[in-house]
Design a protein around this motif. Structure first.
Motif, PDB file in Angstrom:
ATOM      1  N   ALA A 118       0.830  -1.205   0.000  1.00 52.31           N
ATOM      2  CA  ALA A 118       0.000   0.000   0.000  1.00 52.31           C
ATOM      3  C   ALA A 118       0.863   1.253   0.000  1.00 52.31           C
ATOM      4  CB  ALA A 118      -0.933  -0.011   1.201  1.00 52.31           C
ATOM      5  N   LEU A 119       1.954   1.231   0.752  1.00 49.27           N
ATOM      6  CA  LEU A 119       2.845   2.392   0.797  1.00 49.27           C
ATOM      7  C   LEU A 119       3.608   2.554  -0.507  1.00 49.27           C
ATOM      8  CD1 LEU A 119       4.230   2.062   4.436  1.00 49.27           C
ATOM      9  CD2 LEU A 119       2.267   3.386   3.615  1.00 49.27           C
ATOM     10  N   ASP A 120       3.876   1.443  -1.185  1.00 47.97           N
ATOM     11  CA  ASP A 120       4.490   1.541  -2.515  1.00 47.97           C
ATOM     12  C   ASP A 120       3.530   2.190  -3.502  1.00 47.97           C
ATOM     13  OD1 ASP A 120       6.767   0.297  -1.582  1.00 47.97           O
ATOM     14  OD2 ASP A 120       6.165  -1.705  -2.268  1.00 47.97           O
ATOM     15  N   GLY A 121       2.241   1.856  -3.376  1.00 43.57           N
ATOM     16  CA  GLY A 121       1.248   2.450  -4.260  1.00 43.57           C
ATOM     17  C   GLY A 121       0.973   3.907  -3.933  1.00 43.57           C
ATOM     18  N   TYR A 122       0.945   4.214  -2.645  1.00 42.92           N
ATOM     19  CA  TYR A 122       0.673   5.578  -2.182  1.00 42.92           C
ATOM     20  C   TYR A 122       1.762   6.014  -1.205  1.00 42.92           C
ATOM     21  CZ  TYR A 122      -4.010   4.962  -4.130  1.00 42.92           C
ATOM     22  OH  TYR A 122      -5.071   4.745  -4.969  1.00 42.92           O
ATOM     23  N   PRO A 123       2.930   6.451  -1.709  1.00 40.12           N
ATOM     24  CA  PRO A 123       4.032   6.850  -0.827  1.00 40.12           C
ATOM     25  C   PRO A 123       3.672   8.000   0.111  1.00 40.12           C
ATOM     26  CG  PRO A 123       4.786   6.593  -3.108  1.00 40.12           C
ATOM     27  CD  PRO A 123       3.298   6.518  -3.136  1.00 40.12           C
ATOM     28  N   ALA A 124       2.679   8.801  -0.256  1.00 40.52           N
ATOM     29  CA  ALA A 124       2.304   9.932   0.590  1.00 40.52           C
ATOM     30  C   ALA A 124       1.744   9.491   1.940  1.00 40.52           C
ATOM     31  CB  ALA A 124       1.275  10.808  -0.134  1.00 40.52           C
ATOM     32  N   LEU A 125       1.357   8.235   2.055  1.00 39.66           N
ATOM     33  CA  LEU A 125       0.843   7.739   3.330  1.00 39.66           C
ATOM     34  C   LEU A 125       1.959   7.423   4.323  1.00 39.66           C
ATOM     35  CD1 LEU A 125      -1.987   5.272   2.211  1.00 39.66           C
ATOM     36  CD2 LEU A 125      -2.251   7.586   3.133  1.00 39.66           C
ATOM     37  N   ARG A 126       3.156   7.247   3.840  1.00 40.16           N
ATOM     38  CA  ARG A 126       4.253   6.813   4.719  1.00 40.16           C
ATOM     39  C   ARG A 126       4.498   7.779   5.884  1.00 40.16           C
ATOM     40  NH1 ARG A 126       7.730   2.813   3.600  1.00 40.16           N
ATOM     41  NH2 ARG A 126       7.103   2.850   1.401  1.00 40.16           N
ATOM     42  N   PRO A 127       4.593   9.098   5.648  1.00 42.12           N
ATOM     43  CA  PRO A 127       4.822  10.001   6.787  1.00 42.12           C
ATOM     44  C   PRO A 127       3.575  10.223   7.647  1.00 42.12           C
ATOM     45  CG  PRO A 127       4.649  11.264   4.756  1.00 42.12           C
ATOM     46  CD  PRO A 127       4.674   9.823   4.360  1.00 42.12           C
ATOM     47  N   LEU A 128       2.462   9.610   7.266  1.00 44.85           N
ATOM     48  CA  LEU A 128       1.208   9.811   8.004  1.00 44.85           C
ATOM     49  C   LEU A 128       0.830   8.608   8.853  1.00 44.85           C
ATOM     50  CD1 LEU A 128      -0.894  11.332   5.063  1.00 44.85           C
ATOM     51  CD2 LEU A 128       0.374  12.584   6.814  1.00 44.85           C
ATOM     52  N   LEU A 129       1.698   7.626   8.961  1.00 46.18           N
ATOM     53  CA  LEU A 129       1.344   6.366   9.610  1.00 46.18           C
ATOM     54  C   LEU A 129       0.866   6.543  11.047  1.00 46.18           C
ATOM     55  CD1 LEU A 129       4.176   4.008   8.268  1.00 46.18           C
ATOM     56  CD2 LEU A 129       1.747   4.001   7.650  1.00 46.18           C
ATOM     57  N   ALA A 130       1.412   7.508  11.762  1.00 43.46           N
ATOM     58  CA  ALA A 130       1.042   7.695  13.166  1.00 43.46           C
ATOM     59  C   ALA A 130      -0.158   8.624  13.349  1.00 43.46           C
ATOM     60  CB  ALA A 130       2.228   8.248  13.949  1.00 43.46           C
ATOM     61  N   ARG A 131      -0.655   9.196  12.260  1.00 45.63           N
ATOM     62  CA  ARG A 131      -1.766  10.146  12.363  1.00 45.63           C
ATOM     63  C   ARG A 131      -3.103   9.407  12.362  1.00 45.63           C
ATOM     64  NH1 ARG A 131      -1.645  15.201   8.383  1.00 45.63           N
ATOM     65  NH2 ARG A 131       0.379  15.311   9.452  1.00 45.63           N
ATOM     66  N   ARG A 132      -4.059   9.924  13.098  1.00 44.37           N
ATOM     67  CA  ARG A 132      -5.393   9.340  13.087  1.00 44.37           C
ATOM     68  C   ARG A 132      -6.058   9.583  11.732  1.00 44.37           C
ATOM     69  NH1 ARG A 132      -7.040   7.354  17.813  1.00 44.37           N
ATOM     70  NH2 ARG A 132      -5.995   8.070  19.730  1.00 44.37           N
ATOM     71  N   ALA A 133      -6.756   8.575  11.245  1.00 44.26           N
ATOM     72  CA  ALA A 133      -7.358   8.676   9.920  1.00 44.26           C
ATOM     73  C   ALA A 133      -8.386   9.793   9.847  1.00 44.26           C
ATOM     74  CB  ALA A 133      -8.002   7.346   9.541  1.00 44.26           C
ATOM     75  N   GLY A 134      -9.059  10.076  10.975  1.00 37.49           N
ATOM     76  CA  GLY A 134     -10.046  11.138  10.988  1.00 37.49           C
ATOM     77  C   GLY A 134      -9.469  12.518  10.780  1.00 37.49           C
ATOM     78  N   ALA A 135      -8.147  12.666  10.950  1.00 41.88           N
ATOM     79  CA  ALA A 135      -7.497  13.963  10.782  1.00 41.88           C
ATOM     80  C   ALA A 135      -6.913  14.153   9.390  1.00 41.88           C
ATOM     81  CB  ALA A 135      -6.386  14.128  11.828  1.00 41.88           C
TER      82      ALA A 135
END
Length: 227
Positions: free
Chosen positions: A112-129
């Motif tokens: 998933a991170l390979d497909g969407y690298p922009a998610l990598r720095p957001l791993l610790a953030r709550r999805a609602g934010a």
């Protein structure tokens, strides 16, 4: 092309209103199927009917020759169906990493991170934010991580930048599954692809066109996707 799953004369009602009027909708196993239509046309209801999220008031859902109309949504999911709705597709109280861990069969979500690298720095953030586009990427990661045979996605690129939207269509077309997406308009990038694309246009709960993108009028301008 062999048919993976299909609606046969499907009727769906919301109270006194009928949203699907005897729709026949075959989904080939080796193609991307696009459901086109304006809001209220019935494309979202067709996805929900395939997924088992709404009951049929007539007709059947047939999956590889077996009538699954009576199966609940969770039972279809266990059989290999992944449904990504347009709303409430992520767990807002959980972090991005926790959402991905739930979606991954073995807990590994690197694909998933390979497909969407922009998610990598957001791993610790709550999805609602997350922003709308970020939540959509996270929701689509379920399809990337799932070993599903059928993937249903309602408006996959809502809120995404044009570059991320184009990548999303490439990712969906690369899945080893029968993929159905619901869109208001046919994305221009799908006109140029080589893999099979089948289009069904719905209006007021009925299918008014079925065919290939080349049979529709091609777009005149550059691809436009919400930012």
């Amino acid at each position: 092309m062999s048919v993976e799953i299909e609606l046969r004369a499907a009727r769906v009602r919301y109270g006194p209103l009928e949203a699907l009027h005897g729709v026949w909708l075959p989904v080939p196993a080796a193609a991307l199927t696009v459901l086109l239509g304006r809001n209220g046309a019935g494309r979202t209801t067709a996805l929900r009917a395939l997924a088992g999220a709404v009951p049929l008031h007539g007709g059947r859902v047939v999956w590889r020759g077996v009538d699954v109309s009576g199966l609940h949504a969770y039972e279809r999911a266990r059989r290999g169906l992944c449904f990504v709705p347009d709303l409430r597709a992520v767990y807002g109280a959980l972090t991005v990493a926790e959402n991905l861990e739930l979606a991954a069969v073995d807990g590994e979500f690197g694909r998933a991170l390979d497909g969407y690298p922009a998610l990598r720095p957001l791993l610790a953030r709550r999805a609602g934010a997350l922003s709308g586009g970020e939540r959509r990427m996270l929701a689509l990661s379920r399809a990337l991580l799932s070993p599903a045979r059928v993937v249903l996605v309602d408006e996959p690129t809502q809120g995404m930048s044009p570059d991320v939207a184009a990548r999303t269509y490439d990712l969906l077309r690369g899945l080893d599954a029968a993929v159905v997406i619901a869109e208001q308009r046919l994305p221009p990038s799908l006109w140029r692809g080589r893999s099979p694309v089948i289009v069904h246009e719905l209006r007021r709960g009925s299918v008014v066109f079925s065919g290939e993108p080349s049979e529709l009028r091609p777009p005149r301008g550059p691809e436009s996707t919400p930012l």
